[in-house]
Design an enzyme around this catalytic site. Structure first.
Site, short mmCIF file in Angstrom:
data_model
loop_
_atom_site.label_atom_id
_atom_site.label_comp_id
_atom_site.label_asym_id
_atom_site.label_seq_id
_atom_site.Cartn_x
_atom_site.Cartn_y
_atom_site.Cartn_z
N ASP A 100 24.40 31.05 26.66
CA ASP A 100 24.84 29.75 26.15
C ASP A 100 26.19 29.33 26.72
OD1 ASP A 100 26.21 31.72 24.72
OD2 ASP A 100 25.78 30.90 22.74
N ASP A 103 32.83 32.51 28.05
CA ASP A 103 34.18 32.25 27.56
C ASP A 103 35.12 33.28 28.20
OD1 ASP A 103 36.37 31.44 26.06
OD2 ASP A 103 35.68 32.35 24.19
N LYS A 131 33.49 27.93 29.99
CA LYS A 131 34.80 27.58 29.44
C LYS A 131 35.86 28.40 30.19
CE LYS A 131 35.15 27.60 24.75
NZ LYS A 131 35.52 28.23 23.44
N ASP A 159 26.72 28.28 17.82
CA ASP A 159 26.97 28.27 16.39
C ASP A 159 28.44 28.40 16.05
OD1 ASP A 159 27.10 31.09 17.26
OD2 ASP A 159 27.40 31.48 15.12
P1 IMP Z 1 32.60 35.98 26.01
O1 IMP Z 1 32.12 37.39 25.99
O2 IMP Z 1 33.99 35.83 25.53
O3 IMP Z 1 32.39 35.29 27.34
O4 IMP Z 1 31.80 35.22 24.90
C1 IMP Z 1 30.53 34.95 25.02
C2 IMP Z 1 29.90 34.65 23.67
O5 IMP Z 1 30.84 34.21 22.68
C3 IMP Z 1 28.94 33.51 23.86
O6 IMP Z 1 27.68 33.99 24.21
C4 IMP Z 1 28.96 32.84 22.51
O7 IMP Z 1 28.00 33.44 21.68
C5 IMP Z 1 30.34 33.10 21.97
N1 IMP Z 1 31.23 31.93 22.19
C6 IMP Z 1 32.24 31.82 23.07
N2 IMP Z 1 32.82 30.61 23.01
C7 IMP Z 1 32.14 29.92 22.07
C8 IMP Z 1 32.25 28.58 21.56
O8 IMP Z 1 33.09 27.75 21.95
N3 IMP Z 1 31.35 28.24 20.59
C9 IMP Z 1 30.40 29.10 20.12
N4 IMP Z 1 30.26 30.34 20.58
C10 IMP Z 1 31.13 30.76 21.54
MG MG Z 2 26.03 34.24 22.86
#
Ligand code: IMP
Ligand code: MG
Length: 175
Positions: A100, A103, A131, A159
Site C-alpha cells: 500500500d 514509508d 512517502k 487504515d
Molecule cells: P514502513 O515499513 O515504514 O515503510 O511502513 C510500511 C507500512 O506502514 C505500510 O505498509 C503501512 O501499513 C504503514 N504505513 C506507513 N505510512 C502510513 C500512512 O501514512 N497511513 C497508513 N499506514 C501507513
Molecule cells: Mg501495510
C-alpha cells in the site's frame, strides 16, 4: 479521545484505476510474456492488488503475506514480524510484492531480503503510494502509483487503527 478528522480527497478512485492500468502495461513490458507471482501485503494492499491483477495480462498466480511493523499508532516500530507466511514456493519465480505505501522502507527492505533468501528469480516492488519523507532505509521501488507528502494517509486500503480502509479514495488524517 478526540474524534478523527478526515481530510480532503487527495487521489480519486478514477486516478488510481488509470495509474494501475499504466503500471500494468509497464509490468507486461518488463516481464515480456513470462509468468509472475503477485504477493499482496495484507491488509492495506487489497484494493490496489485487485487493480494491478485485473489490468495485467500475463500468466499469473497470487499469494498474500501479512506482516506488521506498525503498532496501533502512526509511527513504525522498526521491527517486522511475519503474521502470515507465503503458501507458494517462490524459488525461481518472478515475484512482484504489492504494497500500500512505502514509508520508512523497513517492511519492504525486510521482505525483499526474505524473498531473495527463498531464491526468487526476480523480486520487484509495486506500491500504491510512496512517502519519501519518511525513508530510513534505502530501497529501490520499481513501480510507484503516486508520491505523497508527509501526512498520515488513509483510504483505499490504508487504515488508521484498522478504520477507513473502505474509503474509495486516498485522503489523510488532519492533525
Ligand atoms: P514502513 O515499513 O515504514 O515503510 O511502513 C510500511 C507500512 O506502514 C505500510 O505498509 C503501512 O501499513 C504503514 N504505513 C506507513 N505510512 C502510513 C500512512 O501514512 N497511513 C497508513 N499506514 C501507513
Ligand atoms: Mg501495510
Amino acid at each position: 479521545m478526540s474524534k478523527d478528522t478526515i481530510g480532503t480527497v487527495m487521489i480519486t478512485e478514477q486516478q488510481i484505476n488509470d495509474r494501475a492500468a499504466e503500471i500494468a502495461r509497464q509490468i507486461e513490458e518488463d516481464f515480456n510474456g513470462e509468468p509472475i507471482v503477485l504477493v499482496g501485503i495484507l491488509r492495506g494492499a487489497v484494493l490496489w492488488m485487485a487493480d494491478i491483477m485485473k489490468n495485467t495480462n500475463l500468466e499469473m498466480t497470487i499469494d498474500f503475506m501479512a506482516v506488521s511493523s506498525y503498532g496501533s499508532g502512526k509511527k513504525s516500530s522498526g521491527i517486522v514480524k511475519i503474521n502470515k507466511d507465503l503458501d507458494t514456493d517462490i524459488e525461481g519465480k518472478n515475484v512482484i510484492i504489492v504494497e500500500d505505501i512505502v514509508d520508512s522502507g523497513t517492511t519492504l527492505n525486510y521482505l525483499k531480503g526474505y524473498f531473495e533468501s527463498r531464491e526468487a528469480k526476480i523480486v520487484k516492488i509495486c506500491t500504491l503510494l510512496d512517502k519519501p519523507s519518511g525513508r530510513r532505509v534505502d530501497i529501490d521501488v520499481d513501480y510507484i502509483g503516486f508520491t505523497v507528502d508527509d501526512r498520515f494517509i488513509i483510504g483505499y486500503g490504508l487504515d488508521y487503527d484498522q478504520k477507513y480502509r473502505n474509503l474509495p479514495y486516498i485522503s489523510f488524517l488532519e492533525d
